[in-house]
Design a protein around this motif. Structure first.
Motif, PDB file in Angstrom:
ATOM      1  N   LEU A   1     -16.381  -1.541  21.702  1.00  0.00           N
ATOM      2  CA  LEU A   1     -16.950  -2.338  20.948  1.00  0.00           C
ATOM      3  C   LEU A   1     -16.326  -3.822  20.511  1.00  0.00           C
ATOM      4  O   LEU A   1     -16.898  -4.416  19.813  1.00  0.00           O
ATOM      5  CB  LEU A   1     -17.153  -1.411  19.706  1.00  0.00           C
ATOM      6  N   ALA A   2     -14.974  -3.934  20.784  1.00  0.00           N
ATOM      7  CA  ALA A   2     -14.349  -5.046  20.284  1.00  0.00           C
ATOM      8  C   ALA A   2     -14.783  -6.393  20.854  1.00  0.00           C
ATOM      9  O   ALA A   2     -14.998  -7.341  20.067  1.00  0.00           O
ATOM     10  CB  ALA A   2     -12.865  -5.146  20.637  1.00  0.00           C
ATOM     11  N   PRO A   3     -15.236  -6.504  22.352  1.00  0.00           N
ATOM     12  CA  PRO A   3     -15.745  -7.445  22.744  1.00  0.00           C
ATOM     13  C   PRO A   3     -17.340  -8.156  21.923  1.00  0.00           C
ATOM     14  O   PRO A   3     -17.322  -9.178  21.763  1.00  0.00           O
ATOM     15  CB  PRO A   3     -16.143  -7.317  24.164  1.00  0.00           C
ATOM     16  N   LEU A   4     -17.857  -7.019  21.756  1.00  0.00           N
ATOM     17  CA  LEU A   4     -19.249  -7.286  20.769  1.00  0.00           C
ATOM     18  C   LEU A   4     -19.028  -7.819  19.467  1.00  0.00           C
ATOM     19  O   LEU A   4     -19.705  -8.804  19.159  1.00  0.00           O
ATOM     20  CB  LEU A   4     -20.153  -6.056  20.911  1.00  0.00           C
ATOM     21  N   VAL A   5     -17.887  -7.502  18.838  1.00  0.00           N
ATOM     22  CA  VAL A   5     -17.709  -7.626  17.516  1.00  0.00           C
ATOM     23  C   VAL A   5     -16.871  -9.105  17.519  1.00  0.00           C
ATOM     24  O   VAL A   5     -17.228 -10.089  16.654  1.00  0.00           O
ATOM     25  CB  VAL A   5     -16.769  -6.808  16.845  1.00  0.00           C
ATOM     26  N   LEU A   6     -15.954  -9.204  18.481  1.00  0.00           N
ATOM     27  CA  LEU A   6     -15.164 -10.458  18.188  1.00  0.00           C
ATOM     28  C   LEU A   6     -15.243 -11.439  19.073  1.00  0.00           C
ATOM     29  O   LEU A   6     -14.889 -12.579  18.862  1.00  0.00           O
ATOM     30  CB  LEU A   6     -13.420  -9.584  18.559  1.00  0.00           C
ATOM     31  N   ILE A   7     -15.708 -11.516  20.295  1.00  0.00           N
ATOM     32  CA  ILE A   7     -16.192 -12.688  21.213  1.00  0.00           C
ATOM     33  C   ILE A   7     -17.599 -13.306  20.939  1.00  0.00           C
ATOM     34  O   ILE A   7     -18.397 -12.458  20.932  1.00  0.00           O
ATOM     35  CB  ILE A   7     -15.960 -12.020  22.558  1.00  0.00           C
ATOM     36  N   PRO A   8     -17.480 -14.470  20.371  1.00  0.00           N
ATOM     37  CA  PRO A   8     -18.829 -15.262  20.261  1.00  0.00           C
ATOM     38  C   PRO A   8     -19.368 -15.407  21.551  1.00  0.00           C
ATOM     39  O   PRO A   8     -18.647 -15.538  22.570  1.00  0.00           O
ATOM     40  CB  PRO A   8     -18.398 -16.384  19.375  1.00  0.00           C
ATOM     41  N   GLY A   9     -20.686 -15.171  21.621  1.00  0.00           N
ATOM     42  CA  GLY A   9     -21.595 -15.592  22.899  1.00  0.00           C
ATOM     43  C   GLY A   9     -22.992 -15.472  22.629  1.00  0.00           C
ATOM     44  O   GLY A   9     -23.513 -15.053  21.773  1.00  0.00           O
ATOM     45  N   ALA A  10     -23.555 -15.972  23.645  1.00  0.00           N
ATOM     46  CA  ALA A  10     -24.979 -15.751  23.569  1.00  0.00           C
ATOM     47  C   ALA A  10     -25.475 -14.079  23.352  1.00  0.00           C
ATOM     48  O   ALA A  10     -25.051 -13.539  24.239  1.00  0.00           O
ATOM     49  CB  ALA A  10     -25.736 -16.168  24.821  1.00  0.00           C
ATOM     50  N   GLY A  11     -26.385 -13.974  22.369  1.00  0.00           N
ATOM     51  CA  GLY A  11     -26.861 -12.615  22.628  1.00  0.00           C
ATOM     52  C   GLY A  11     -25.939 -11.708  21.358  1.00  0.00           C
ATOM     53  O   GLY A  11     -26.427 -10.476  21.167  1.00  0.00           O
ATOM     54  N   THR A  12     -25.021 -12.020  21.160  1.00  0.00           N
ATOM     55  CA  THR A  12     -23.912 -11.085  20.403  1.00  0.00           C
ATOM     56  C   THR A  12     -24.284 -11.258  19.031  1.00  0.00           C
ATOM     57  O   THR A  12     -24.199 -10.360  18.092  1.00  0.00           O
ATOM     58  CB  THR A  12     -22.417 -11.478  20.809  1.00  0.00           C
TER      59      THR A  12
ATOM     60  N   GLY B   1     -23.509  -7.091  13.833  1.00  0.00           N
ATOM     61  CA  GLY B   1     -23.415  -6.409  12.778  1.00  0.00           C
ATOM     62  C   GLY B   1     -23.502  -4.883  12.885  1.00  0.00           C
ATOM     63  O   GLY B   1     -22.693  -4.339  12.161  1.00  0.00           O
ATOM     64  N   VAL B   2     -24.433  -4.512  13.843  1.00  0.00           N
ATOM     65  CA  VAL B   2     -24.319  -3.067  14.385  1.00  0.00           C
ATOM     66  C   VAL B   2     -22.927  -2.785  14.851  1.00  0.00           C
ATOM     67  O   VAL B   2     -22.455  -1.636  14.691  1.00  0.00           O
ATOM     68  CB  VAL B   2     -25.528  -2.777  15.326  1.00  0.00           C
ATOM     69  N   GLY B   3     -22.498  -3.560  15.586  1.00  0.00           N
ATOM     70  CA  GLY B   3     -21.130  -3.183  16.330  1.00  0.00           C
ATOM     71  C   GLY B   3     -20.049  -3.019  15.179  1.00  0.00           C
ATOM     72  O   GLY B   3     -19.182  -2.112  15.238  1.00  0.00           O
ATOM     73  N   VAL B   4     -19.909  -4.074  14.180  1.00  0.00           N
ATOM     74  CA  VAL B   4     -19.012  -3.763  13.025  1.00  0.00           C
ATOM     75  C   VAL B   4     -19.421  -2.551  12.273  1.00  0.00           C
ATOM     76  O   VAL B   4     -18.347  -1.749  12.119  1.00  0.00           O
ATOM     77  CB  VAL B   4     -19.178  -5.131  12.333  1.00  0.00           C
ATOM     78  N   ILE B   5     -20.530  -1.970  12.012  1.00  0.00           N
ATOM     79  CA  ILE B   5     -20.615  -0.917  11.314  1.00  0.00           C
ATOM     80  C   ILE B   5     -20.148   0.269  12.192  1.00  0.00           C
ATOM     81  O   ILE B   5     -19.493   0.978  11.489  1.00  0.00           O
ATOM     82  CB  ILE B   5     -22.037  -0.867  10.901  1.00  0.00           C
ATOM     83  N   VAL B   6     -20.466   0.361  13.333  1.00  0.00           N
ATOM     84  CA  VAL B   6     -20.179   1.676  14.026  1.00  0.00           C
ATOM     85  C   VAL B   6     -18.565   1.414  14.501  1.00  0.00           C
ATOM     86  O   VAL B   6     -17.951   2.531  14.365  1.00  0.00           O
ATOM     87  CB  VAL B   6     -20.776   1.416  15.650  1.00  0.00           C
TER      88      VAL B   6
END
Length: 115
Positions: free
Chosen positions: A56-67, A72-77
């Motif tokens: 989940l770290a790339p989803l939460v930490l790396i900005p990009g298109a579509g993230t 928010g869901v990634g941070v919660i999980v």
């Protein structure tokens, strides 16, 4: 695609059920049983938590298109899994020892008053 609402409680309850099962096998020795249960489950809980956090770290930490949509869901999980692991390895074993010792105290007290 929405996350399943039972993902986090299911993970936490599964871990709790395994700890409770391992503890219930020898209730007379609550401290030792809980310590053995935590030692037996520490590595699997840590590995599943670490792999989930790394995934989940790339989803939460790396900005990009579509993230932006799923951040928010990634941070919660991510923090839910981390919190469940911490509670499973610290609070629940302590609570289990307290309840088992309290139960033994009540049984001993009941035996003393019955005699």
């Amino acid at each position: 695609m929405r996350p399943h609402p039972l993902a986090l409680p299911g993970t936490a309850l599964c871990r709790l059920a395994l700890l409770a099962l391992l503890t219930a096998l020898s209730p007379a020795y609550a401290d030792d049983a809980v310590q053995e249960a935590v030692e037996a489950r520490l590595r699997p809980i840590a590995m599943s938590t670490i792999t989930t956090l790394c995934g989940l770290a790339p989803l939460v930490l790396i900005p990009g298109a579509g993230t932006e949509l799923y951040r928010g869901v990634g941070v919660i999980v991510m923090f839910g899994i981390l919190g469940a692991a911490i509670v499973t390895l610290t609070l629940l074993p302590a609570l289990t020892v307290f309840v088992l010792q309290w139960q033994q105290y009540r049984l001993a007290r009941r035996r003393d008053t019955a005699i």
